[in-house]
Motif scaffolding. Structure first.
Motif, PDB file in Angstrom:
ATOM      1  N   TYR A  63      38.799  27.505  47.400  1.00 22.52           N
ATOM      2  CA  TYR A  63      37.469  26.962  47.093  1.00 22.52           C
ATOM      3  C   TYR A  63      37.372  26.614  45.614  1.00 22.52           C
ATOM      4  CZ  TYR A  63      32.511  26.982  45.903  1.00 22.52           C
ATOM      5  OH  TYR A  63      31.278  26.656  45.393  1.00 22.52           O
ATOM      6  N   PHE A  64      37.809  27.513  44.760  1.00 23.42           N
ATOM      7  CA  PHE A  64      37.666  27.303  43.323  1.00 23.42           C
ATOM      8  C   PHE A  64      38.702  26.356  42.737  1.00 23.42           C
ATOM      9  CE2 PHE A  64      35.287  31.341  43.672  1.00 23.42           C
ATOM     10  CZ  PHE A  64      34.107  30.912  43.098  1.00 23.42           C
ATOM     11  N   THR A  65      39.829  26.147  43.406  1.00 26.78           N
ATOM     12  CA  THR A  65      40.893  25.328  42.818  1.00 26.78           C
ATOM     13  C   THR A  65      41.107  23.985  43.508  1.00 26.78           C
ATOM     14  OG1 THR A  65      42.613  26.417  44.145  1.00 26.78           O
ATOM     15  CG2 THR A  65      42.123  27.369  41.972  1.00 26.78           C
ATOM     16  N   ALA A  66      40.364  23.694  44.576  1.00 26.85           N
ATOM     17  CA  ALA A  66      40.538  22.427  45.298  1.00 26.85           C
ATOM     18  C   ALA A  66      40.180  21.244  44.399  1.00 26.85           C
ATOM     19  CB  ALA A  66      39.669  22.420  46.553  1.00 26.85           C
ATOM     20  N   LYS A  67      41.058  20.243  44.396  1.00 27.72           N
ATOM     21  CA  LYS A  67      40.838  19.027  43.615  1.00 27.72           C
ATOM     22  C   LYS A  67      41.191  17.815  44.475  1.00 27.72           C
ATOM     23  CE  LYS A  67      41.950  20.893  39.016  1.00 27.72           C
ATOM     24  NZ  LYS A  67      41.640  22.258  39.308  1.00 27.72           N
ATOM     25  N   PHE A  78      35.892  25.741  52.833  1.00 28.67           N
ATOM     26  CA  PHE A  78      36.649  26.942  52.453  1.00 28.67           C
ATOM     27  C   PHE A  78      35.698  28.088  52.123  1.00 28.67           C
ATOM     28  CE2 PHE A  78      40.502  24.365  50.664  1.00 28.67           C
ATOM     29  CZ  PHE A  78      40.971  24.145  51.950  1.00 28.67           C
ATOM     30  N   LEU A  79      34.609  27.793  51.423  1.00 28.50           N
ATOM     31  CA  LEU A  79      33.651  28.830  51.056  1.00 28.50           C
ATOM     32  C   LEU A  79      32.936  29.380  52.293  1.00 28.50           C
ATOM     33  CD1 LEU A  79      32.302  30.521  48.870  1.00 28.50           C
ATOM     34  CD2 LEU A  79      30.627  28.664  48.585  1.00 28.50           C
ATOM     35  N   VAL A  80      32.568  28.508  53.212  1.00 34.19           N
ATOM     36  CA  VAL A  80      31.941  28.954  54.462  1.00 34.19           C
ATOM     37  C   VAL A  80      32.887  29.891  55.203  1.00 34.19           C
ATOM     38  CG1 VAL A  80      31.176  28.189  56.757  1.00 34.19           C
ATOM     39  CG2 VAL A  80      30.398  26.973  54.709  1.00 34.19           C
ATOM     40  N   LEU A 124      45.609  19.830  47.942  1.00 35.08           N
ATOM     41  CA  LEU A 124      44.536  20.033  48.905  1.00 35.08           C
ATOM     42  C   LEU A 124      45.051  20.104  50.338  1.00 35.08           C
ATOM     43  CD1 LEU A 124      41.491  20.417  49.065  1.00 35.08           C
ATOM     44  CD2 LEU A 124      41.265  17.943  49.287  1.00 35.08           C
ATOM     45  N   GLN A 125      45.953  19.200  50.707  1.00 31.44           N
ATOM     46  CA  GLN A 125      46.475  19.227  52.079  1.00 31.44           C
ATOM     47  C   GLN A 125      47.316  20.482  52.326  1.00 31.44           C
ATOM     48  OE1 GLN A 125      46.080  17.516  55.071  1.00 31.44           O
ATOM     49  NE2 GLN A 125      44.281  16.951  53.881  1.00 31.44           N
ATOM     50  N   ALA A 126      48.026  20.963  51.303  1.00 34.30           N
ATOM     51  CA  ALA A 126      48.786  22.202  51.444  1.00 34.30           C
ATOM     52  C   ALA A 126      47.838  23.382  51.657  1.00 34.30           C
ATOM     53  CB  ALA A 126      49.672  22.428  50.224  1.00 34.30           C
ATOM     54  N   MET A 127      46.684  23.332  50.989  1.00 38.70           N
ATOM     55  CA  MET A 127      45.677  24.381  51.192  1.00 38.70           C
ATOM     56  C   MET A 127      45.170  24.357  52.629  1.00 38.70           C
ATOM     57  SD  MET A 127      43.299  24.031  47.822  1.00 38.70           S
ATOM     58  CE  MET A 127      43.941  24.226  46.169  1.00 38.70           C
ATOM     59  N   ALA A 171      40.048  27.275  63.049  1.00 35.58           N
ATOM     60  CA  ALA A 171      41.286  26.506  63.236  1.00 35.58           C
ATOM     61  C   ALA A 171      40.972  25.073  63.662  1.00 35.58           C
ATOM     62  CB  ALA A 171      42.189  27.190  64.263  1.00 35.58           C
ATOM     63  N   ASP A 172      39.998  24.929  64.543  1.00 34.90           N
ATOM     64  CA  ASP A 172      39.607  23.592  64.997  1.00 34.90           C
ATOM     65  C   ASP A 172      39.065  22.765  63.837  1.00 34.90           C
ATOM     66  OD1 ASP A 172      39.242  21.696  67.151  1.00 34.90           O
ATOM     67  OD2 ASP A 172      37.085  22.065  66.920  1.00 34.90           O
ATOM     68  N   GLU A 173      38.213  23.359  63.010  1.00 33.42           N
ATOM     69  CA  GLU A 173      37.649  22.643  61.856  1.00 33.42           C
ATOM     70  C   GLU A 173      38.737  22.261  60.859  1.00 33.42           C
ATOM     71  OE1 GLU A 173      33.365  24.979  62.078  1.00 33.42           O
ATOM     72  OE2 GLU A 173      34.824  25.566  60.558  1.00 33.42           O
ATOM     73  N   LEU A 174      39.660  23.176  60.593  1.00 32.22           N
ATOM     74  CA  LEU A 174      40.741  22.866  59.655  1.00 32.22           C
ATOM     75  C   LEU A 174      41.661  21.790  60.203  1.00 32.22           C
ATOM     76  CD1 LEU A 174      41.467  26.498  58.526  1.00 32.22           C
ATOM     77  CD2 LEU A 174      40.719  24.637  57.028  1.00 32.22           C
ATOM     78  N   SER A 175      41.882  21.823  61.487  1.00 30.22           N
ATOM     79  CA  SER A 175      42.704  20.794  62.128  1.00 30.22           C
ATOM     80  C   SER A 175      42.105  19.408  61.912  1.00 30.22           C
ATOM     81  CB  SER A 175      42.847  21.103  63.625  1.00 30.22           C
ATOM     82  OG  SER A 175      43.636  20.139  64.247  1.00 30.22           O
ATOM     83  N   ASP A 176      40.772  19.333  61.925  1.00 32.49           N
ATOM     84  CA  ASP A 176      40.097  18.050  61.687  1.00 32.49           C
ATOM     85  C   ASP A 176      40.329  17.547  60.268  1.00 32.49           C
ATOM     86  OD1 ASP A 176      39.125  18.111  64.273  1.00 32.49           O
ATOM     87  OD2 ASP A 176      37.113  18.798  63.692  1.00 32.49           O
ATOM     88  N   TRP A 177      40.599  18.464  59.306  1.00 35.45           N
ATOM     89  CA  TRP A 177      40.809  18.070  57.913  1.00 35.45           C
ATOM     90  C   TRP A 177      42.266  17.669  57.631  1.00 35.45           C
ATOM     91  CZ3 TRP A 177      36.876  16.902  55.000  1.00 35.45           C
ATOM     92  CH2 TRP A 177      35.641  17.527  55.201  1.00 35.45           C
TER      93      TRP A 177
END
Length: 180
Positions: A63-67, A78-80, A124-127, A171-177
Motif C-alpha cells: 500500500y505504501f510503496t505502490a507506484k 491493498f489497504l482494504v 506494481l504487477q509483482a505486488m 483472490a478474485d479481486e487481485l486476479s482482476d488486477w
C-alpha cells in the motif's frame, strides 16, 4: 421401510456429556467433548494467525510503496485487504483464547509459521502477483483446515469457512488486477 425405521436411532442428547460440561467451569467454552483435538486446533489456528499477520504486513508495505498509473486504485485495494486480514487475525486470536489457548504473536516466529510469504516487490504487477499467490495459498490452507476440523469443532470450522470466503474474494479481486 419398516426395517429402516427399526434400525433408526432416535435423535437424543448425550446426558453424560451434558453432565461433564457442567463441571470444570474454569475451562470456559471448552467442554470435554472437544477431546484430544483442542491442542491441534489451537496449533492450526496459531499458524493461521501468523499467516494473517504476515499478510497484513505485506499488504501494508505494498500500500505504501505502490507506484504507477494504476497504483492509487490498486494501493487502495491493498489497504482494504490489509484491514480485512487484520480482522481475520483478531477473530482467530479470539477463538484461540476461547479454546483455552494462547495466541502466538511472537514476531520472530511469524514468518516461519506463516503459510504465505512476505514480499518486498517494487513493481506494481509483482505486488499484485505476490498478493494473489498468498491469497491462493490462504484459500488452500483454509480449505484443508476446514476439512481437517470437520465436526470436531463446528464453531471454529464456521469461522474458518467465513474467512475462506473472504480469501476467495480477495483472490478474485487481485486476479482482476493482473496485467492492468
Amino acid at each position: 421401510m419398516n426395517d429402516t425405521l427399526a434400525a433408526r436411532q432416535p435423535l437424543q442428547l448425550d446426558q453424560t456429556a451434558i453432565d461433564a460440561a457442567a463441571k470444570s467451569l474454569d475451562d470456559g467454552a471448552v467442554t470435554p467433548s472437544y477431546g484430544p483435538w483442542r491442542d491441534d486446533i489451537v496449533k492450526l489456528l496459531n499458524d493461521a494467525l501468523a499467516t494473517e499477520l504476515v499478510c497484513v504486513l505485506r499488504y501494508k508495505r505494498h500500500y505504501f510503496t505502490a507506484k504507477g498509473v494504476e497504483s492509487p486504485a490498486i494501493a487502495d485495494e491493498f489497504l482494504v485487504h490489509a484491514n480485512e486480514e487484520s480482522a481475520h487475525a483478531d477473530r482467530i486470536a479470539e477463538r484461540i483464547v476461547q479454546l483455552g489457548g494462547e495466541p502466538n504473536f511472537q514476531p520472530d516466529s511469524l514468518s516461519k509459521r506463516s503459510h504465505a510469504d512476505y514480499d518486498e516487490s517494487k513493481d506494481l504487477q509483482a505486488m499484485v502477483r505476490a498478493n494473489l499467490k498468498a491469497e491462493r495459498i490462504a484459500v488452500e490452507s483454509y480449505r484443508q483446515m476446514v476439512a481437517l476440523i470437520g465436526d470436531k469443532d463446528s464453531t471454529t470450522r464456521r469461522m474458518l469457512e467465513e474467512i475462506l470466503a473472504d480469501e476467495e474474494e480477495h483472490a478474485d479481486e487481485l486476479s482482476d488486477w493482473m496485467d492492468k
